[in-house]
Structure formats: structure tokens, C-alpha cells
Write an enzyme that holds these catalytic residues in place. Structure first.
Site, PDB file in Angstrom:
ATOM      1  N   HIS A 116      19.253 -13.298  70.303  1.00 52.78           N
ATOM      2  CA  HIS A 116      19.126 -12.548  69.046  1.00 52.78           C
ATOM      3  C   HIS A 116      20.443 -12.513  68.266  1.00 52.78           C
ATOM      4  O   HIS A 116      20.596 -11.696  67.358  1.00 52.78           O
ATOM      5  CB  HIS A 116      18.643 -11.113  69.321  1.00 52.78           C
ATOM      6  CG  HIS A 116      17.199 -11.037  69.726  1.00 52.78           C
ATOM      7  ND1 HIS A 116      16.610  -9.898  70.218  1.00 52.78           N
ATOM      8  CD2 HIS A 116      16.211 -11.968  69.703  1.00 52.78           C
ATOM      9  CE1 HIS A 116      15.332 -10.138  70.484  1.00 52.78           C
ATOM     10  NE2 HIS A 116      15.078 -11.377  70.194  1.00 52.78           N
ATOM     11  N   CYS A 124      26.380 -16.312  56.281  1.00 59.45           N
ATOM     12  CA  CYS A 124      26.058 -16.246  54.860  1.00 59.45           C
ATOM     13  C   CYS A 124      24.555 -16.078  54.675  1.00 59.45           C
ATOM     14  O   CYS A 124      23.761 -16.642  55.426  1.00 59.45           O
ATOM     15  CB  CYS A 124      26.539 -17.516  54.165  1.00 59.45           C
ATOM     16  SG  CYS A 124      26.269 -17.430  52.390  1.00 59.45           S
ATOM     17  N   CYS A 127      24.160 -19.914  52.457  1.00 61.34           N
ATOM     18  CA  CYS A 127      24.523 -21.224  53.025  1.00 61.34           C
ATOM     19  C   CYS A 127      24.627 -21.135  54.547  1.00 61.34           C
ATOM     20  O   CYS A 127      24.221 -20.135  55.146  1.00 61.34           O
ATOM     21  CB  CYS A 127      25.816 -21.748  52.390  1.00 61.34           C
ATOM     22  SG  CYS A 127      27.330 -20.944  52.990  1.00 61.34           S
ATOM     23  N   CYS A 144      30.951 -14.676  51.180  1.00 63.22           N
ATOM     24  CA  CYS A 144      31.083 -15.959  51.876  1.00 63.22           C
ATOM     25  C   CYS A 144      32.269 -16.728  51.294  1.00 63.22           C
ATOM     26  O   CYS A 144      32.346 -16.932  50.083  1.00 63.22           O
ATOM     27  CB  CYS A 144      29.789 -16.759  51.702  1.00 63.22           C
ATOM     28  SG  CYS A 144      29.877 -18.395  52.433  1.00 63.22           S
TER      29      CYS A 144
HETATM   30  P1  OAD Z   1      14.142  -1.641  74.236  1.00 68.79           P
HETATM   31  O1  OAD Z   1      14.927  -0.514  73.680  1.00 68.79           O
HETATM   32  O2  OAD Z   1      12.837  -1.966  73.639  1.00 68.79           O
HETATM   33  O3  OAD Z   1      13.868  -1.367  75.783  1.00 68.79           O
HETATM   34  C1  OAD Z   1      14.877  -0.940  76.641  1.00 68.79           C
HETATM   35  C2  OAD Z   1      14.358  -1.033  78.053  1.00 68.79           C
HETATM   36  O4  OAD Z   1      15.437  -0.684  78.912  1.00 68.79           O
HETATM   37  C3  OAD Z   1      13.218  -0.064  78.376  1.00 68.79           C
HETATM   38  O5  OAD Z   1      12.214  -0.738  79.101  1.00 68.79           O
HETATM   39  C4  OAD Z   1      13.892   1.011  79.254  1.00 68.79           C
HETATM   40  O6  OAD Z   1      13.014   1.547  80.237  1.00 68.79           O
HETATM   41  C5  OAD Z   1      14.985   0.209  79.904  1.00 68.79           C
HETATM   42  N1  OAD Z   1      16.144   0.985  80.352  1.00 68.79           N
HETATM   43  C6  OAD Z   1      16.633   2.152  79.854  1.00 68.79           C
HETATM   44  N2  OAD Z   1      17.723   2.534  80.538  1.00 68.79           N
HETATM   45  C7  OAD Z   1      17.936   1.596  81.492  1.00 68.79           C
HETATM   46  C8  OAD Z   1      18.918   1.422  82.503  1.00 68.79           C
HETATM   47  N3  OAD Z   1      19.909   2.297  82.689  1.00 68.79           N
HETATM   48  N4  OAD Z   1      18.828   0.321  83.299  1.00 68.79           N
HETATM   49  C9  OAD Z   1      17.838  -0.585  83.132  1.00 68.79           C
HETATM   50  N5  OAD Z   1      16.887  -0.469  82.182  1.00 68.79           N
HETATM   51  C10 OAD Z   1      16.932   0.592  81.373  1.00 68.79           C
HETATM   52  O7  OAD Z   1      15.104  -2.905  74.264  1.00 68.79           O
HETATM   53  P2  OAD Z   1      14.743  -4.461  74.322  1.00 68.79           P
HETATM   54  O8  OAD Z   1      13.583  -4.718  75.197  1.00 68.79           O
HETATM   55  O9  OAD Z   1      16.004  -5.160  74.616  1.00 68.79           O
HETATM   56  O10 OAD Z   1      15.506  -6.844  68.531  1.00 68.79           O
HETATM   57  O11 OAD Z   1      14.329  -4.737  72.845  1.00 68.79           O
HETATM   58  C11 OAD Z   1      14.059  -6.027  72.455  1.00 68.79           C
HETATM   59  C12 OAD Z   1      14.425  -6.213  71.024  1.00 68.79           C
HETATM   60  O12 OAD Z   1      13.796  -5.203  70.230  1.00 68.79           O
HETATM   61  C13 OAD Z   1      15.899  -5.999  70.712  1.00 68.79           C
HETATM   62  O13 OAD Z   1      16.675  -7.147  70.969  1.00 68.79           O
HETATM   63  C14 OAD Z   1      15.884  -5.672  69.268  1.00 68.79           C
HETATM   64  C15 OAD Z   1      14.785  -4.640  69.337  1.00 68.79           C
HETATM   65  O14 OAD Z   1      14.209  -4.214  68.206  1.00 68.79           O
HETATM   66  C16 OAD Z   1      15.911  -7.023  67.260  1.00 68.79           C
HETATM   67  O15 OAD Z   1      16.656  -6.246  66.682  1.00 68.79           O
HETATM   68  C17 OAD Z   1      15.378  -8.280  66.662  1.00 68.79           C
END
Ligand code: OAD
Length: 241
Positions: A116, A124, A127, A144
Site C-alpha cells: 500500500h 506527483c 506525472c 512537484c
Molecule cells: P485493520 O485496522 O482493518 O485491522 C487490524 C487488525 O489487527 C484487526 O484484525 C485487529 O484484531 C488486529 N490487531 C489489533 N491489535 C493487534 C495486536 N496487538 N497484535 C496483532 N493484531 C492486532 O488493519 P488492516 O487489516 O491492516 O488501507 O487494514 C487493511 C487496510 O485497510 C489498510 O492498509 C488501510 C485500511 O483502510 C488503505 O488505507 C488503502
């Protein structure tokens, strides 16, 4: 639990790891979903889409400056350090992270795909200019140096495609691994959420370990589910001693 974890690692020659926001939670970086998740207080469509940036680039930059400042005060935890330690032991190793915080690199990981993007990159909006930038804060409006259009954070937003080469490399590596370790992701944001399923479908022998205090869709296909915070579980785990 620890014994099975260690034995799965010891019997694997090729290992892939997928991480999400949860791995940085114990470093103090807020996750997106869950009790204190960022998406409880903010709307992704106001801050993390190309449309939001077109509508109000200043607001988006304020939010990213706030997050850059917050992350700059955080340090890698035992889980980040464990992953870089594992990389140093396993010849064929790949880390795929959805995190943009850069804590894996600070923790020593080198064979890494930041799928991500990175909050420490700027690119930019028009570009192909892309550069690392660690200014705190970034003075608005950043322009930029090549075309004078406005620069944006070097991250992937909702509604944007991931780099297909990175995705292809991830699928291929996972599908030819002996073991996939999935840490701290809710497993609902595509396309990364599908990677463990694709891996298992292509390679029936692939073992999956999931570390997360909460179960996710990936738990159903995991061979070992460690229902604990990752830094807590992985601290002081001496796997090859
Ligand atoms: P989330 O915030 O959706 O999920 C976090 C996960 O971490 C959950 O399943 C929690 O249970 C778990 N969690 C919390 N504390 C923890 C700990 N101490 N140890 C292990 N696990 C723990 O985050 P992502 O799945 O990474 O994308 O989200 C995916 C994407 O959605 C992100 O990269 C971002 C977001 O919107 C974009 O911005 C495009």
C-alpha cells in the site's frame, strides 16, 4: 502453542509473512478498524481516496502530516524485530505489508513489499515523480519539482489499483512457500485479503499461522491460530536456540 509455532517454522525452508495495522498497534500506531480504529473517527472517503484529494488536498495533507508526526514518535516492537530476525535465518523469505508506517524497515526488514506504499514517500498527482520525504510537517502545498503540480502522499488509496507486479510477485512467492504467517490484519481489504486463500488453493501443502487477538476470515483456513497480541507473543521467542 509456542511449540507448534516453532516446529512449523523449523520445518519450513521458504516463508512468507503478511502484516497489517495490528502489528504496529503495540508500537502506538492506531489501527483502522476495531475499538479505537481510525475509521471510527474519520471517514475514509473524506481522507483516503483520490476524490477526497481532488476536493480538499489541504485537509488530506493535514491528516497525513498528523499521522507522519504520530508515527515518527513510534518505534518498531518485538513483532517487527522478530520478522527481521526470521528473515536473517530463512534463505527464501518475503514480507508483504499493508502498512505504510515504515516500522518494518526501521526494524531491519529488507526483503519487503510495501503493497500500500509508504507514508514517507510523496508522489506527483499528475506525472511519475516519486521521492522519499521525511519533512515534519510537509509545508502545504508541496509542489512537484518536475511539473509543478501538487504532490500527494505515496500511498494507495481506496479505489486505486495496486501495482500488479508487486501483487503477482506476492502471489507467486506465497504459493511456493512452505509457510505463510499472517499477523494483525482484519483480512477484509482486497486484494491482500485474498492472498492466503489463493496461496492455499494453488499449494495445498501451504501451512498458515495467524496471529491476531480477534478471529478473521483467514482464521478459517489457518493451521494454527494464535489469539494474542503479536508483540506480546513474539517477544523473547527464541526459535533456533
Ligand atoms: P485493520 O485496522 O482493518 O485491522 C487490524 C487488525 O489487527 C484487526 O484484525 C485487529 O484484531 C488486529 N490487531 C489489533 N491489535 C493487534 C495486536 N496487538 N497484535 C496483532 N493484531 C492486532 O488493519 P488492516 O487489516 O491492516 O488501507 O487494514 C487493511 C487496510 O485497510 C489498510 O492498509 C488501510 C485500511 O483502510 C488503505 O488505507 C488503502
Amino acid at each position: 502453542m509456542k511449540d507448534k509455532f516453532i516446529s512449523l517454522i523449523k520445518t519450513s525452508k521458504k516463508i512468507s509473512v503478511i502484516t497489517g495495522a495490528g502489528i504496529s498497534a503495540e508500537s502506538g500506531v492506531p489501527t483502522f478498524r476495531g475499538e479505537n480504529g481510525l475509521w471510527r473517527s474519520y471517514r475514509p472517503e473524506d481522507l483516503a481516496t483520490p476524490e477526497a484529494f481532488t476536493r480538499d488536498p489541504k485537509l488530506v495533507w493535514e491528516w497525513y502530516n498528523w499521522r507522519r508526526e504520530l508515527i515518527s514518535n513510534c518505534t518498531p516492537n518485538s513483532a517487527h524485530l522478530f520478522i527481521s530476525y526470521l528473515e536473517s535465518l530463512i534463505p527464501e523469505f518475503l514480507l508483504i505489508t499493508q502498512n505504510v508506517d515504515g516500522l518494518h524497515k526501521r526494524g531491519g526488514s529488507r526483503n519487503i513489499i510495501e503493497i500500500h506504499g509508504s507514508i514517507w514517500d510523496i508522489k506527483c498527482s499528475k506525472c511519475l515523480y516519486l521521492s522519499e520525504n521525511r519533512d515534519l510537517p510537509i509545508i502545504y502545498p508541496p509542489l512537484c519539482p518536475q511539473c509543478q503540480n501538487i504532490l500527494r502522499p505515496g500511498v494507495v488509496w481506496f479505489g486505486e489499483s495496486l501495482d500488479y507486479r508487486k501483487l503477482e510477485e506476492s502471489v507467486n512467492f506465497i504459493a511456493t512457500s512452505d509457510l505463510l504467517i499472517v499477523i494483525g490484519t482484519s483480512g477484509i481489504v482486497q486484494p491482500v485479503a485474498s492472498l492466503p486463500f489463493q496461496g492455499k488453493q494453488i499449494n495445498k501443502k501451504l501451512k498458515i499461522i495467524e496471529i491476531n487477538p480477534t478471529s478473521t476470515p483467514i482464521t478459517n483456513i489457518s493451521d494454527l491460530f494464535i489469539k494474542e497480541p503479536s508483540a506480546k507473543f513474539l517477544s523473547d521467542l527464541k526459535i533456533f536456540s
